[in-house]
Enzyme design. Sequence first.
Site, PDB file in Angstrom:
ATOM      1  N   HIS A   1       1.299 -14.605   1.312  1.00  0.00           N
ATOM      2  CA  HIS A   1       0.160 -14.368   0.634  1.00  0.00           C
ATOM      3  C   HIS A   1       0.244 -13.434  -0.623  1.00  0.00           C
ATOM      4  O   HIS A   1      -0.180 -13.733  -1.727  1.00  0.00           O
ATOM      5  CB  HIS A   1      -0.600 -13.426   1.679  1.00  0.00           C
ATOM      6  CG  HIS A   1      -1.980 -12.880   1.350  1.00  0.00           C
ATOM      7  ND1 HIS A   1      -3.179 -13.529   1.643  1.00  0.00           N
ATOM      8  CD2 HIS A   1      -2.226 -12.048   0.465  1.00  0.00           C
ATOM      9  CE1 HIS A   1      -4.018 -12.926   0.961  1.00  0.00           C
ATOM     10  NE2 HIS A   1      -3.842 -11.939   0.187  1.00  0.00           N
ATOM     11  N   GLU A   2       1.163 -12.359  -0.441  1.00  0.00           N
ATOM     12  CA  GLU A   2       1.185 -11.535  -1.664  1.00  0.00           C
ATOM     13  C   GLU A   2       2.101 -12.354  -2.883  1.00  0.00           C
ATOM     14  O   GLU A   2       1.930 -12.086  -3.825  1.00  0.00           O
ATOM     15  CB  GLU A   2       2.099 -10.024  -1.260  1.00  0.00           C
ATOM     16  CG  GLU A   2       1.337  -9.374  -0.187  1.00  0.00           C
ATOM     17  CD  GLU A   2      -0.284  -9.235  -0.785  1.00  0.00           C
ATOM     18  OE1 GLU A   2      -0.454  -9.065  -1.926  1.00  0.00           O
ATOM     19  OE2 GLU A   2      -0.801  -9.033   0.282  1.00  0.00           O
TER      20      GLU A   2
HETATM   21 ZN    ZN Z   1      -4.831 -10.829  -0.993  1.00  0.00          ZN
END
Ligand code: ZN
Length: 494
Positions: A264-265
């Site tokens: 995600h990051e």
């Molecule tokens: Zn996010």
Amino acid sequence: MDEYSELLNLYKDYAIFSSINNVLSYDMQCFMPNKGNEVRGNQMSMLAGMSYDKISNPRIGELIQELEKADKKVKLHEKQKRNVYLIKREYDKAVKIPKEFVIEKAKQNVQAFNTWREAKQTNNWSIFAPELQKNVELAQQESKYIDPSKHPYDVAIDNFEPGMTKEEIARIFTDLKAELIQLLTKIKTKKAPNTDCLFSLVAIETQKKWSKTIAQLLGYQLGDRGRIDEAEHPFTDGFNHNDVRITTHYYEKDYTNALYSTAHESGHGIYEQNLPEEEEFTPIGVAASMAIHESQSRFFENIISRSRAFWEANIQKFENFPESDIDEFIHAINLVTPSKIRIEADEVTYCLHIILRFEIEKGLMEGSMKVEDLPAIWNNKMKEYLGVTVENDTEGVLQDVHWSGGSFGYFPSYALGNIISGQILHTIQKEFSIVEAIEKGELSKVKEWLTQNLYSKGSLYDPFELVKVVTGEELTSKYYINYLTEKYTELYRL
Ligand code: ZN
């Protein structure tokens, strides 16, 4: 020096200042010992005051006025006009807010963040409630300063998604909610996959290697341009395109947790690393909005990293990965089950978590909900929307960092980001097959497409105008719904 260059220089000073503040915030969330609270509060509020002086400098106002005169405006090219417009927007907002207020708010938000961290660790809502109350009052006050004629929540949303309103969001969410609940109902009639393979014990050191592997596979650059640290609530910070850092959180008995928060990051990081270099420290040089940002993190986390193609092509690159049947593994990482924690929610139920927060934020900002009632309101809505029972506040109302840092109006961006990720997926697929690219080991083709069509544009457009430029259509949830329906129909044999 001509007026435009002088204006951009003044803005650059301000942008560099803001990046210093981000470094302090990053340190606070990753490295600072708890007792550093007080001094960090002083440091950050001092910087907030200095940063305020930079953006509210009367000279900026004079230069904008000059550049807006017809004979001067006509000489500016499109990008320059856009930069002037964006600086004006920020300047106009800043000068409406008193400096003392900015300093007070920054200090209070740090205090509340640190109290929240303790409250979450010790499941103690009562110490956080008074801090949250202060944060809400300051957020309401800020909205009033910016535009007293508007609903305070609309002003707050506009800080994250320029041009978006609570009515428009409510309209989009109403359709989305109905579709998601329908899909969820169908899925619930099917047998849930066995998820045992996700809970093998994996040493943190091994997980750290895997985090690097997945980040690099997706296209996030480590080495001399990035790094991965640990934080209670994973996030990304880009100080400039050559120093973009991501964070994650490791659990020995839940290795996919770190894997997916890193994925995600990484999506956020890839976006930051590929913003237009030539526009560094100008208003165009930054991400278009939080929703656009989130569309990238969700794209890489879910659409790419939870796909069968991704694992079939790459599983051998993860050293000592737990042995399991690939079909079982793919289904397990795409398990749909209503849960209490937003960041662990699957793709089908995720937006329902956001809808709940959207309703609460609106209530807090307009004063129709009281802070003291939040735990009960939270728990009731969780029951109603997701059918889950929240047993303590740590896994309930205390789970997210946002309100503690004074961010109200941010949550809708998450759901909007999901929707945009589906719309972008549809657009890319018109040009080439992502599955085929992954199978051929050409995932970089996706990053290249995104860089060319989205990242390189920075803030050249307002977020929902940008969606139209990139996809050729207004924002619509239909492609996101189609993506989910197709994917889960296959996985669950609906
Ligand atoms: Zn996010």
